[in-house]
Design an enzyme around this catalytic site. Structure first.
Site, mmCIF file in Angstrom:
data_model
loop_
_atom_site.group_PDB
_atom_site.id
_atom_site.type_symbol
_atom_site.label_atom_id
_atom_site.label_comp_id
_atom_site.label_asym_id
_atom_site.label_seq_id
_atom_site.Cartn_x
_atom_site.Cartn_y
_atom_site.Cartn_z
ATOM 1 N N ARG A 176 -104.409 -46.697 13.065
ATOM 2 C CA ARG A 176 -105.104 -44.695 11.890
ATOM 3 C C ARG A 176 -106.728 -45.461 12.448
ATOM 4 O O ARG A 176 -107.764 -44.980 12.679
ATOM 5 C CB ARG A 176 -104.758 -45.029 10.824
ATOM 6 C CG ARG A 176 -103.372 -44.283 10.939
ATOM 7 C CD ARG A 176 -102.722 -44.088 8.948
ATOM 8 N NE ARG A 176 -104.445 -43.288 8.734
ATOM 9 C CZ ARG A 176 -104.582 -43.553 7.146
ATOM 10 N NH1 ARG A 176 -103.742 -44.810 6.699
ATOM 11 N NH2 ARG A 176 -105.585 -42.920 6.032
ATOM 12 N N GLN A 208 -112.256 -39.405 -0.502
ATOM 13 C CA GLN A 208 -111.079 -40.696 -0.075
ATOM 14 C C GLN A 208 -110.999 -41.081 1.428
ATOM 15 O O GLN A 208 -110.426 -41.107 1.324
ATOM 16 C CB GLN A 208 -110.333 -39.389 -0.636
ATOM 17 C CG GLN A 208 -110.812 -38.844 -1.964
ATOM 18 C CD GLN A 208 -109.659 -37.496 -1.928
ATOM 19 O OE1 GLN A 208 -108.560 -37.669 -2.251
ATOM 20 N NE2 GLN A 208 -110.106 -36.856 -1.628
ATOM 21 N N HIS A 223 -111.143 -44.554 -1.481
ATOM 22 C CA HIS A 223 -110.072 -44.830 -1.024
ATOM 23 C C HIS A 223 -110.302 -46.325 -0.600
ATOM 24 O O HIS A 223 -109.186 -46.596 0.349
ATOM 25 C CB HIS A 223 -108.772 -44.288 -0.906
ATOM 26 C CG HIS A 223 -109.084 -43.201 -1.583
ATOM 27 N ND1 HIS A 223 -108.215 -41.578 -0.921
ATOM 28 C CD2 HIS A 223 -108.259 -43.232 -3.146
ATOM 29 C CE1 HIS A 223 -108.723 -41.539 -2.645
ATOM 30 N NE2 HIS A 223 -108.223 -42.510 -3.755
ATOM 31 N N CYS A 236 -106.100 -64.533 -3.421
ATOM 32 C CA CYS A 236 -106.325 -65.609 -3.785
ATOM 33 C C CYS A 236 -107.908 -65.463 -4.453
ATOM 34 O O CYS A 236 -108.501 -65.872 -4.934
ATOM 35 C CB CYS A 236 -105.992 -66.694 -2.553
ATOM 36 S SG CYS A 236 -107.255 -66.358 -1.493
#
Ligand code: NAD
Length: 292
Positions: free
Chosen positions: A82, A114, A134, A146
């Protein structure tokens, strides 16, 4: 309702919008539909699906923490493919019209997207007024958190990926957290995760929707939570809701039920007409310049 919208036709439907934007605030909410005309598939087309192993997965299954925990390499293969599509895409007239709207309105403009493709920023909207709720397909972070750091994906991962191409061992090695050595993950919000302010600008987006005069919704099917909440805030505070989409959807129904507009058509055709109309409006007050 205005159906079969033609930018050259009667534009009485834009009068209220331009009049409110003379001195009011605009929040624009975009979904995958605005990037469809740049060649980036929406989640609902055939291109959204992905085969991993012997099964075909829907985006709502691939884009989950549960899937990443089960098969991180398959999820990364889908995201890198993508990302490659996004890198080869260019902003279209719809994206460019939003740059014009920001230029006209200055700090009265906010863009909540989004989309993870980065095309709004590449078109020229300012990162400070653009909330990527998003995340971004160009960024990554530690899968076990972490640290809270976000970093760009390494360029060397290859940008010409084929559909179905899996992750090679050297690529998997490049998808590691530099601090703890565990998997890095895409910096995107998955369907089984929650919004927050730090990564996804949740509070900023709600505040913008609750104080806007116009909510302009573009090319989204309304399947996610924060956009729908933004719509509800806009309804409660009496903002004008204008939905642009090729199909009816929850936002078109929300707009029509609350005295707003549904401009049925393509973003790349409707938005330039709106930006042109606003640019010609005599009611538009100059956006405030930088303070001296
Ligand atoms: P969606 O795929 O669910 O819906 C797309 C909507 O766009 C539909 O309502 C469709 O009718 C409309 N549409 C298609 N072409 C259009 C056009 N030219 N003009 C106007 N409307 C058009 O997408 P969504 O609502 O954004 O939600 C799905 C999720 O998919 C989001 O979380 C988003 O992050 C992700 N996504 C992002 C991209 C991207 O970054 N470009 C692409 C696909 C999916």
């Amino acid at each position: 309702m205005i159906t079969g919208y033609h930018p050259s036709g009667d534009s009485a439907d834009l009068d209220r919008l331009t009049s409110l934007l003379g001195s009011g605030n605009l929040v624009v909410l975009t979904g995958a539909g605005i990037s469809a005309e740049s060649g980036i598939p929406t989640f609902r087309g055939k291109e959204g699906y992905w085969v991993a192993g012997s099964r075909e997965y829907q985006p709502q299954e691939m884009a989950t923490h549960a899937m990443f925990a089960r098969d991180p390499a398959a999820v990364w293969a889908w995201y890198l493919y993508r990302r490659s599509l996004c890198r080869h895409a260019a902003p279209n007239p719809g994206h460019r019209a939003l740059v014009d709207l920001e230029r006209l309105l200055g700090d009265r403009f906010r863009l909540v997207t989004q989309n993870v493709d980065g095309l709004h920023i590449r078109a020229g909207n300012s990162p400070a007024r653009t909330y990527q709720i998003h995340g971004s397909i160009e960024h990554t972070r530690c899968a076990v958190a972490c640290s809270r750091e976000i970093w760009p994906l390494p360029e060397e991962l290859g940008l010409d990926r084929q559909r179905g191409q899996t992750i090679a061992a050297d690529e998997a090695a490049a998808l590691r957290c530099p601090r703890c050595g565990g998997w890095a993950r895409p910096h995107v919000l998955w369907f089984d995760e929650y919004y927050d302010e730090e990564y996804y600008r949740f509070d900023s987006s709600i505040r913008a929707a609750a104080s806007t005069d116009v909510l302009l919704v573009l090319g989204t099917s309304g399947a996610t939570n924060l956009p729908l909440q933004m719509g509800q805030y806009a309804v409660r505070t009496g903002a004008l809701i204008v939905d642009v989409n090729i199909e009816e959807n929850p936002f078109s129904r929300m707009a029509l039920a609350n005295g707003g507009e549904f401009l049925q058509g393509k973003c790349g055709e409707v938005l330039p007409a709106i930006a042109e109309r606003l640019g010609q409006s005599r009611e538009l007050q100059e956006p405030p310049g930088p303070s001296r």
